[in-house]
Design an enzyme around this catalytic site. Sequence first.
Site, mmCIF file in Angstrom:
data_model
loop_
_atom_site.group_PDB
_atom_site.id
_atom_site.type_symbol
_atom_site.label_atom_id
_atom_site.label_comp_id
_atom_site.label_asym_id
_atom_site.label_seq_id
_atom_site.Cartn_x
_atom_site.Cartn_y
_atom_site.Cartn_z
ATOM 1 N N THR A 52 -8.897 70.043 11.297
ATOM 2 C CA THR A 52 -9.830 70.256 10.177
ATOM 3 C C THR A 52 -9.885 71.731 9.767
ATOM 4 O OG1 THR A 52 -11.151 68.412 10.972
ATOM 5 C CG2 THR A 52 -12.227 69.904 9.454
ATOM 6 N N ILE A 53 -10.119 72.606 10.702
ATOM 7 C CA ILE A 53 -10.288 74.022 10.372
ATOM 8 C C ILE A 53 -8.924 74.712 10.232
ATOM 9 C CG2 ILE A 53 -11.301 76.226 11.124
ATOM 10 C CD1 ILE A 53 -13.393 74.054 10.307
ATOM 11 N N GLY B 126 -16.839 76.579 18.108
ATOM 12 C CA GLY B 126 -16.973 75.651 19.233
ATOM 13 C C GLY B 126 -16.890 76.360 20.571
ATOM 14 N N SER C 114 -20.143 78.992 14.135
ATOM 15 C CA SER C 114 -19.979 77.593 13.696
ATOM 16 C C SER C 114 -20.392 77.397 12.235
ATOM 17 C CB SER C 114 -20.847 76.694 14.575
ATOM 18 O OG SER C 114 -22.203 76.878 14.208
ATOM 19 N N CYS C 115 -20.125 76.213 11.734
ATOM 20 C CA CYS C 115 -20.483 75.885 10.341
ATOM 21 C C CYS C 115 -21.984 76.006 10.103
ATOM 22 C CB CYS C 115 -19.997 74.477 9.999
ATOM 23 S SG CYS C 115 -20.406 73.253 11.265
ATOM 24 N N ASN C 116 -22.802 75.485 11.036
ATOM 25 C CA ASN C 116 -24.257 75.562 10.854
ATOM 26 C C ASN C 116 -24.746 77.001 10.932
ATOM 27 O OD1 ASN C 116 -25.396 72.878 10.470
ATOM 28 N ND2 ASN C 116 -24.484 72.415 12.457
ATOM 29 N N GLY D 200 -30.421 78.598 16.971
ATOM 30 C CA GLY D 200 -31.184 79.849 16.824
ATOM 31 C C GLY D 200 -30.519 80.989 17.583
ATOM 32 N N HIS E 4 -23.696 68.805 6.413
ATOM 33 C CA HIS E 4 -24.987 68.989 7.091
ATOM 34 C C HIS E 4 -26.016 69.344 6.028
ATOM 35 C CE1 HIS E 4 -22.807 69.321 10.877
ATOM 36 N NE2 HIS E 4 -22.218 70.453 10.524
ATOM 37 N N GLN F 167 -19.250 71.334 6.421
ATOM 38 C CA GLN F 167 -18.821 71.764 7.756
ATOM 39 C C GLN F 167 -17.318 71.998 7.853
ATOM 40 O OE1 GLN F 167 -19.802 68.631 7.047
ATOM 41 N NE2 GLN F 167 -18.081 67.350 7.651
HETATM 42 P P1 NAD Z 1 -9.725 69.276 15.197
HETATM 43 O O1 NAD Z 1 -9.817 68.351 16.348
HETATM 44 O O2 NAD Z 1 -9.838 68.739 13.819
HETATM 45 O O3 NAD Z 1 -8.364 70.102 15.265
HETATM 46 C C1 NAD Z 1 -7.897 70.686 16.449
HETATM 47 C C2 NAD Z 1 -6.384 70.824 16.388
HETATM 48 O O4 NAD Z 1 -5.924 71.460 17.570
HETATM 49 C C3 NAD Z 1 -5.647 69.515 16.273
HETATM 50 O O5 NAD Z 1 -4.586 69.720 15.372
HETATM 51 C C4 NAD Z 1 -5.093 69.284 17.685
HETATM 52 O O6 NAD Z 1 -3.889 68.539 17.660
HETATM 53 C C5 NAD Z 1 -4.811 70.697 18.109
HETATM 54 N N1 NAD Z 1 -4.816 70.920 19.559
HETATM 55 C C6 NAD Z 1 -5.466 70.247 20.530
HETATM 56 N N2 NAD Z 1 -5.234 70.821 21.728
HETATM 57 C C7 NAD Z 1 -4.415 71.858 21.506
HETATM 58 C C8 NAD Z 1 -3.828 72.853 22.325
HETATM 59 N N3 NAD Z 1 -4.045 72.862 23.638
HETATM 60 N N4 NAD Z 1 -3.042 73.791 21.749
HETATM 61 C C9 NAD Z 1 -2.821 73.787 20.407
HETATM 62 N N5 NAD Z 1 -3.356 72.873 19.581
HETATM 63 C C10 NAD Z 1 -4.138 71.931 20.123
HETATM 64 O O7 NAD Z 1 -10.845 70.396 15.462
HETATM 65 P P2 NAD Z 1 -11.630 71.242 14.352
HETATM 66 O O8 NAD Z 1 -12.735 70.399 13.840
HETATM 67 O O9 NAD Z 1 -10.673 71.863 13.428
HETATM 68 O O10 NAD Z 1 -12.312 72.344 15.270
HETATM 69 C C11 NAD Z 1 -11.616 73.508 15.692
HETATM 70 C C12 NAD Z 1 -12.638 74.551 16.087
HETATM 71 O O11 NAD Z 1 -13.421 74.865 14.923
HETATM 72 C C13 NAD Z 1 -13.644 74.121 17.157
HETATM 73 O O12 NAD Z 1 -14.027 75.276 17.888
HETATM 74 C C14 NAD Z 1 -14.822 73.634 16.329
HETATM 75 O O13 NAD Z 1 -16.044 73.649 17.047
HETATM 76 C C15 NAD Z 1 -14.801 74.637 15.207
HETATM 77 N N6 NAD Z 1 -15.454 74.193 13.980
HETATM 78 C C16 NAD Z 1 -15.325 72.908 13.538
HETATM 79 C C17 NAD Z 1 -15.971 72.508 12.385
HETATM 80 C C18 NAD Z 1 -15.909 71.098 11.890
HETATM 81 O O14 NAD Z 1 -16.877 70.618 11.330
HETATM 82 N N7 NAD Z 1 -14.824 70.400 12.059
HETATM 83 C C19 NAD Z 1 -16.731 73.430 11.654
HETATM 84 C C20 NAD Z 1 -16.789 74.762 12.079
HETATM 85 C C21 NAD Z 1 -16.155 75.138 13.259
#
Ligand code: NAD
Length: 341
Positions: free
Chosen positions: A12-13, A111, A140-142, A195, A220, A301
Amino acid sequence: MTVKVAINGYGTIGKRVADAVAAQDDMRVVGVAKRRPTYEVRTALAKGYPFYTVTEENRADFKKRGLEVAGLLPEMIEAADIVVDCTPEDVGAENKPLYAKAGRPVIYQGGEEAEVAEASFNAAANYSEAWGKRAVRVVSCNTTGLCRTLFPLYRELGIEDVFAVMVRRAVDPQDAKKGPVNAITPALKVPTHHGPDVRTVIHDLPIQTMAVVVPSTLMHLHAVAVRLKKDVTAKDVLALWERTPRVRLVDGGEEVKSTSHVMELARELGRPRSDMYEIVVWRDGTSVSGRRLYYYQAVHQESDVVPENVDAIRSMLKSEDDGRKSIARTDKAMGIPAPRA
Ligand code: NAD
């Protein structure tokens, strides 16, 4: 100078950060990495991003599906000036030795625990705190959402205290495995971690938060109550947010009445993946009573943290010393409108 950026984790990110970096004229994507050979690998290859895998086994899986692999993760890290780690929660911290071994600066996502990095980051609030640092965490997003609207109030008006309730989406739209599907789940450890997380950026902000998770995937929504240090009107506050980057004001009366309307607005704007990078605040949901300010905001998010990653790169690599200039440059390249002067 063109900065060479590698993105580890293409979900996603990660995929959004890759596109945001590719859109900048002072940066280039030198590689993206992911474990599994999903359909997203094909679209990344079509965009011209060199694809790396984490292990030899992964490489074999990719090859079986006819997907071109540029190399293994350590080679991608070597090829970069900076790595943006976008792997799932807690995996970033596990990757830390990899980045240290190669001596590359790294950006982690929200995260991860704050301790993973030397500083937590929000471009408008603390751009200079990431200056020259080797490890920074984009919150984070929030937390990004709260920092965007609270920081200008904190700086211009002063804040006595904040209480915010976060109504959180259950999962991201593509995540078909988790719920809740028909329940509202309160976060029982109160006040919630949001917070303290805001205080990793705005260090002395008195803020308490609670949260519930609802069966929605879109966005959110935050309900925020702020006790200000100055007498102001709602009009003054709205004028302040109009001058704030990455905050978008909407009117419920004009039928942007819900998060689904906000997402539709993003589609109407022609945003890639229907992303809404800005924090969306309802004009007609903002009011002041005495020194109490009340407002609602919606947080996409999947995308609000994306431009923050681009600014963190400039601050860490000391390529732009003025945070506002970096924000303006990032936003122009991503099609995010500039705030009112
Ligand atoms: P996601 O699960 O959508 O994507 C994670 C990616 O990492 C996937 O492509 C997966 O295949 C890959 N991956 C897994 N293990 C791996 C490894 N060991 N080495 C390399 N690649 C690996 O996750 P996301 O939602 O993009 O979240 C990523 C980070 O961003 C987290 O810290 C999350 O908390 C943070 N975040 C997420 C959001 C959200 O809403 N999705 C918002 C803000 C921040």
